[in-house]
Motif scaffolding. Structure first.
Motif: not given
Length: 329
Positions: A134, A152, A175, A180, A183, A186-187, A231
């Motif tokens: 990350s 990501e 999440i 973070n 994460l 990603r969404c 995730l």
């Protein structure tokens, strides 16, 4: 390098080009060769610390450590591992590694602002830092010489496309760690490509009963939800339980793999997984620090080295089963 799988009966991993700048309380363990004789060509013994934001029970980080320990054994490295999901405490663990005068530090940047001062102190101590998993966009700014992981946002976009292809119209993106940045990316990426209604659901990832009750309550209150994106692999298994308990028809996709998830993919209870190859992240991070110390090499030319994403489904899960069974995928 980012691999994805095309849909259909002949699905196989394919390479996509990446364009532009991509962007337990603590518990220590040691790995690497401890015999008096170093592996041939490994050079002088080094001490490398890995400090991550892992919470207890997340199998993803077991796989990362296996990769790191394999490289440590090859490279004559003493490997130290510690983790804390709290950004401030993770930074304290980085300071502990600095105090031990390690030869290199591997760190995750899920909460980059919390890590800024600790990494500045590592730089002042002339300890090279590599980031993994990350914080790709923040890695160079915080002084890391290289980053290993997936983009990501692009991974999220791939997941959003998959959600649409399995027929979902209204979905949850679960999440499991607030704050973070990876994460959240990603969404956000999934929302861009999904084409339907995607809602973020924040849960307390360190408390799996809470995760289950949150997902269950959402499914009970909104019968229109027909897709769930988690995730992390452990949260996908919990989502399966919630779907069964509520009688929901929601289909599930997730990020990351483990042995149990491969079985769920083969059984059809989970539709797809986005794999970022955590073993490779751990392995290459240790190797990078060894190469830097022994030959001045830097991988990636200042850009992130991509280890994913790749889409795994029922059609190709069997190809990875042997590796998952031994805990390396």
């Amino acid at each position: 390098m980012r691999g994805v799988v095309a849909r259909g009966s002949t699905r196989r991993l394919a390479v996509l080009a990446a364009a532009g700048l991509l962007a337990l309380s603590a518990c220590s363990s040691s790995g690497g060769k401890k015999s008096e004789e170093a592996p041939e060509g490994a050079g002088p013994r080094l001490k490398i610390a890995m400090v991550t934001h892992s919470g207890a029970g997340d199998t993803f980080w077991d796989i990362v450590q296996k990769g790191a320990k394999a490289a440590a054994a090859k490279d004559n490295v003493e490997f130290l591992y510690s983790a804390d999901p709290d950004g401030g405490k993770q930074a304290q663990l980085v300071q502990a590694a600095i105090d031990k005068k390690v030869d290199g530090i591997i760190v995750t940047l899920a909460k980059p602002d919390a890590m800024k001062d600790a990494l500045a102190r590592a730089a002042a101590a002339k300890i090279p830092v590599v980031s993994i998993n990350s914080g790709a966009a923040e890695s160079v700014k915080l002084g890391a010489v290289a980053h290993f992981g997936q983009d990501e946002s692009i991974a999220g976009e791939a997941a959003g496309t998959e959600l649409g292809e399995i027929g979902a119209k209204k979905a949850l993106c679960v999440i499991h760690e607030q704050g973070n940045v990876g994460l959240e990316a990603r969404c956000a990426g999934a929302k861009k490509t999904f084409g339907g209604d995607l809602e973020n659901l924040f849960v307390q990832g360190t408390n799996m009963p809470d995760v289950k009750s949150s997902i269950t309550a959402k499914l009970q209150s909104d019968k229109a939800i027909d897709g769930i994106l988690t995730l992390g692999a452990p949260f996908a298994a919990t989502a399966v339980d919630s779907v069964k308990e509520t009688g929901s028809k929601a289909k599930i996709g997730t990020f990351d793999l483990n042995k149990d998830l491969i079985a769920s993919l083969k059984a059809g209870s989970i539709e797809f997984a986005v794999d970022q190859q955590p073993y490779l992240q751990g392995y290459e991070a240790v190797d990078q620090l060894w190469l830097l110390k022994n030959n001045g090499n830097v991988l990636g030319g200042g850009r992130p080295v991509l280890t994913g994403p790749a889409i795994v489904t029922k059609q190709n899960a069997g190809d990875l089963e042997a590796f998952a069974n031994r805990g390396t995928r």
